[in-house]
Motif scaffolding. Sequence first.
Motif, PDB file in Angstrom:
ATOM      1  N   GLU A 226     141.562 -48.321  21.131  1.00 48.27           N
ATOM      2  CA  GLU A 226     141.761 -49.130  19.919  1.00 48.27           C
ATOM      3  C   GLU A 226     143.211 -49.587  19.803  1.00 48.27           C
ATOM      4  O   GLU A 226     143.489 -50.747  19.477  1.00 48.27           O
ATOM      5  CB  GLU A 226     141.352 -48.336  18.676  1.00 48.27           C
ATOM      6  N   LEU A 227     144.154 -48.695  20.068  1.00 45.03           N
ATOM      7  CA  LEU A 227     145.565 -49.069  19.978  1.00 45.03           C
ATOM      8  C   LEU A 227     145.937 -50.100  21.031  1.00 45.03           C
ATOM      9  O   LEU A 227     146.857 -50.910  20.827  1.00 45.03           O
ATOM     10  CB  LEU A 227     146.449 -47.818  20.115  1.00 45.03           C
ATOM     11  N   SER A 228     145.225 -50.100  22.133  1.00 45.89           N
ATOM     12  CA  SER A 228     145.511 -51.062  23.211  1.00 45.89           C
ATOM     13  C   SER A 228     145.203 -52.496  22.799  1.00 45.89           C
ATOM     14  O   SER A 228     145.672 -53.438  23.452  1.00 45.89           O
ATOM     15  CB  SER A 228     144.718 -50.693  24.465  1.00 45.89           C
ATOM     16  N   THR A 229     144.425 -52.662  21.736  1.00 45.08           N
ATOM     17  CA  THR A 229     144.103 -54.012  21.276  1.00 45.08           C
ATOM     18  C   THR A 229     145.157 -54.559  20.304  1.00 45.08           C
ATOM     19  O   THR A 229     145.096 -55.722  19.929  1.00 45.08           O
ATOM     20  CB  THR A 229     142.740 -54.030  20.561  1.00 45.08           C
ATOM     21  N   MET A 230     146.117 -53.726  19.921  1.00 45.18           N
ATOM     22  CA  MET A 230     147.106 -54.124  18.916  1.00 45.18           C
ATOM     23  C   MET A 230     148.295 -54.822  19.565  1.00 45.18           C
ATOM     24  O   MET A 230     148.604 -54.589  20.737  1.00 45.18           O
ATOM     25  CB  MET A 230     147.583 -52.893  18.143  1.00 45.18           C
ATOM     26  N   PRO A 231     148.983 -55.700  18.816  1.00 49.37           N
ATOM     27  CA  PRO A 231     150.133 -56.420  19.375  1.00 49.37           C
ATOM     28  C   PRO A 231     151.266 -55.482  19.780  1.00 49.37           C
ATOM     29  O   PRO A 231     151.507 -54.465  19.115  1.00 49.37           O
ATOM     30  CB  PRO A 231     150.582 -57.318  18.211  1.00 49.37           C
ATOM     31  N   LYS A 232     151.918 -55.816  20.858  1.00 47.88           N
ATOM     32  CA  LYS A 232     153.118 -55.091  21.282  1.00 47.88           C
ATOM     33  C   LYS A 232     154.318 -55.964  20.925  1.00 47.88           C
ATOM     34  O   LYS A 232     154.874 -56.666  21.752  1.00 47.88           O
ATOM     35  CB  LYS A 232     153.045 -54.782  22.777  1.00 47.88           C
ATOM     36  N   ASN A 233     154.674 -55.914  19.659  1.00 48.40           N
ATOM     37  CA  ASN A 233     155.737 -56.758  19.137  1.00 48.40           C
ATOM     38  C   ASN A 233     156.381 -56.056  17.951  1.00 48.40           C
ATOM     39  O   ASN A 233     155.751 -55.889  16.896  1.00 48.40           O
ATOM     40  CB  ASN A 233     155.174 -58.121  18.711  1.00 48.40           C
ATOM     41  N   ALA A 234     157.624 -55.635  18.112  1.00 48.65           N
ATOM     42  CA  ALA A 234     158.313 -54.866  17.081  1.00 48.65           C
ATOM     43  C   ALA A 234     158.658 -55.692  15.862  1.00 48.65           C
ATOM     44  O   ALA A 234     159.065 -55.143  14.835  1.00 48.65           O
ATOM     45  CB  ALA A 234     159.580 -54.238  17.651  1.00 48.65           C
ATOM     46  N   ASN A 235     158.497 -57.024  15.934  1.00 50.51           N
ATOM     47  CA  ASN A 235     158.852 -57.887  14.814  1.00 50.51           C
ATOM     48  C   ASN A 235     157.672 -58.213  13.908  1.00 50.51           C
ATOM     49  O   ASN A 235     157.813 -58.977  12.950  1.00 50.51           O
ATOM     50  CB  ASN A 235     159.470 -59.186  15.332  1.00 50.51           C
ATOM     51  N   LEU A 236     156.490 -57.652  14.207  1.00 53.07           N
ATOM     52  CA  LEU A 236     155.296 -57.871  13.399  1.00 53.07           C
ATOM     53  C   LEU A 236     154.877 -56.576  12.725  1.00 53.07           C
ATOM     54  O   LEU A 236     154.979 -55.496  13.315  1.00 53.07           O
ATOM     55  CB  LEU A 236     154.138 -58.373  14.265  1.00 53.07           C
ATOM     56  N   THR A 237     154.351 -56.660  11.498  1.00 51.17           N
ATOM     57  CA  THR A 237     153.833 -55.459  10.850  1.00 51.17           C
ATOM     58  C   THR A 237     152.667 -54.873  11.642  1.00 51.17           C
ATOM     59  O   THR A 237     152.458 -53.658  11.643  1.00 51.17           O
ATOM     60  CB  THR A 237     153.380 -55.753   9.413  1.00 51.17           C
ATOM     61  N   SER A 238     151.910 -55.728  12.328  1.00 56.00           N
ATOM     62  CA  SER A 238     150.781 -55.250  13.138  1.00 56.00           C
ATOM     63  C   SER A 238     151.238 -54.587  14.424  1.00 56.00           C
ATOM     64  O   SER A 238     150.411 -54.084  15.194  1.00 56.00           O
ATOM     65  CB  SER A 238     149.841 -56.411  13.462  1.00 56.00           C
ATOM     66  N   GLY A 239     152.560 -54.558  14.661  1.00 56.15           N
ATOM     67  CA  GLY A 239     153.101 -53.865  15.828  1.00 56.15           C
ATOM     68  C   GLY A 239     153.366 -52.395  15.577  1.00 56.15           C
ATOM     69  O   GLY A 239     153.985 -51.724  16.413  1.00 56.15           O
ATOM     70  N   TYR A 240     152.860 -51.881  14.434  1.00 53.76           N
ATOM     71  CA  TYR A 240     153.100 -50.485  14.047  1.00 53.76           C
ATOM     72  C   TYR A 240     151.793 -49.849  13.589  1.00 53.76           C
ATOM     73  O   TYR A 240     151.045 -50.461  12.830  1.00 53.76           O
ATOM     74  CB  TYR A 240     154.126 -50.419  12.920  1.00 53.76           C
ATOM     75  N   SER A 241     151.531 -48.625  14.026  1.00 56.91           N
ATOM     76  CA  SER A 241     150.292 -47.940  13.642  1.00 56.91           C
ATOM     77  C   SER A 241     150.564 -46.479  13.325  1.00 56.91           C
ATOM     78  O   SER A 241     151.119 -45.742  14.152  1.00 56.91           O
ATOM     79  CB  SER A 241     149.260 -48.005  14.785  1.00 56.91           C
ATOM     80  N   ILE A 242     150.151 -46.068  12.124  1.00 62.34           N
ATOM     81  CA  ILE A 242     150.152 -44.658  11.761  1.00 62.34           C
ATOM     82  C   ILE A 242     148.746 -44.111  11.978  1.00 62.34           C
ATOM     83  O   ILE A 242     147.763 -44.720  11.554  1.00 62.34           O
ATOM     84  CB  ILE A 242     150.601 -44.459  10.309  1.00 62.34           C
ATOM     85  N   VAL A 243     148.662 -42.980  12.653  1.00 64.14           N
ATOM     86  CA  VAL A 243     147.386 -42.343  12.969  1.00 64.14           C
ATOM     87  C   VAL A 243     147.301 -41.014  12.235  1.00 64.14           C
ATOM     88  O   VAL A 243     148.220 -40.184  12.326  1.00 64.14           O
ATOM     89  CB  VAL A 243     147.245 -42.101  14.489  1.00 64.14           C
ATOM     90  N   VAL A 244     146.216 -40.805  11.488  1.00 65.60           N
ATOM     91  CA  VAL A 244     145.982 -39.538  10.792  1.00 65.60           C
ATOM     92  C   VAL A 244     145.159 -38.634  11.708  1.00 65.60           C
ATOM     93  O   VAL A 244     144.107 -39.039  12.215  1.00 65.60           O
ATOM     94  CB  VAL A 244     145.235 -39.756   9.470  1.00 65.60           C
ATOM     95  N   VAL A 245     145.645 -37.419  11.911  1.00 64.48           N
ATOM     96  CA  VAL A 245     144.953 -36.444  12.766  1.00 64.48           C
ATOM     97  C   VAL A 245     144.273 -35.422  11.869  1.00 64.48           C
ATOM     98  O   VAL A 245     144.935 -34.684  11.130  1.00 64.48           O
ATOM     99  CB  VAL A 245     145.938 -35.744  13.718  1.00 64.48           C
TER     100      VAL A 245
END
Length: 361
Positions: A226-245
């Motif tokens: 799932e994380l592999s589908t997310m943008p790899k761009n530090a300048n976008l909010t979608s470039g950051y993901s918090i994961v709850v364990v």
Amino acid sequence: MAFFANLPNDVYEEVNEPRYSATNAREEVVVFENEKENVQEEERDVHTVAFIMSDGDNLQILQNDFVTERFFNSPERGHLPVSWSYAPCMAVLMPNALEWARSQLTANDTLSAGPSGIGYAFPQLFPQGVDQAHAQATSLLMRASGQSLVNVIGVVPSRESLSQLVVQDAIKSVVYFTFGPASMGYSALHGNVDMQQGVPVVAPRLNLWGEDASGDEVGVQGLVDELSTMPKNANLTSGYSIVVVTPSHNYSDVVRAGEMLMEQGGFEVVLPEVLIDRLVANTGGATDCPMPTGAWADQAGDLPKCSLPGDGTCVMQCTRVVGDGRVPVPVRCDLDVCHEDLELSEDHLHFLCADGAVCPS
């Protein structure tokens, strides 16, 4: 207030001179070996990930499962940046347990305040006055515990659920849960970023929960996919993901997920406090969907199960709003169009904007 009068002296001393702080840990954070160079470079092609271990609001867990080798006493702890959810009220109820936990922290560990602050609660349900007392007590004991990030649960996503907390000095950032559809776990707002009173409010994007291969609640391989589908761009909010364990997975599973991400490349794993600081700095304080306000939260009934799609749009859907026939119905509103002073129509089939117009969806 009587509550503050009952705090022991050593708690007041720690408020004034904390022996450990999340800020200090941030400065010393150790990252994977292949990520040590240029770690602060702002325009890297990278997706930034942070893990929060859940259920630290549960005092029984903090005395039992938390201290086993599955979790905080794992021999692997320190290998990967992780924040451990931990109830600030431990500073009063079990100060020795808190002191021990703090003494064991590595540079890759922080304690974050569990939902929703001083103890498990839904702040938007507090009557006026109690909400302020709760927020002040939370701030005081977060300072005593060396915490700067608080996890908050909203019955519905609303600014009212945070209004007293975000004005407290000790609270520098918020990770926000809400009660959406069960299949979404804690991530019904799908990584949404908002700012309230200058405090960043970030929703988790995914849950390490169970063993599904896709969706919002996933196993280790599913999380990596799932994380592999997310943008790899530090300048976008979608470039950051918090994961709850959740307790369905242990610390070793988190390490395995982190190693798989590193092997794939284009990922960086940091503490959630660090992630939020970088998100704000690198995006210029950009936000996604604004949190709604208004009487609708009291009109929608118990647990209306609201969510955001996480696709760049801001159509909030609440799937179980109690209609005039007492049958739960789905109701939608585009928060980009209106989000202030929302109400429900008389038949509870529509959101109404502040001017009385039906909110488009």
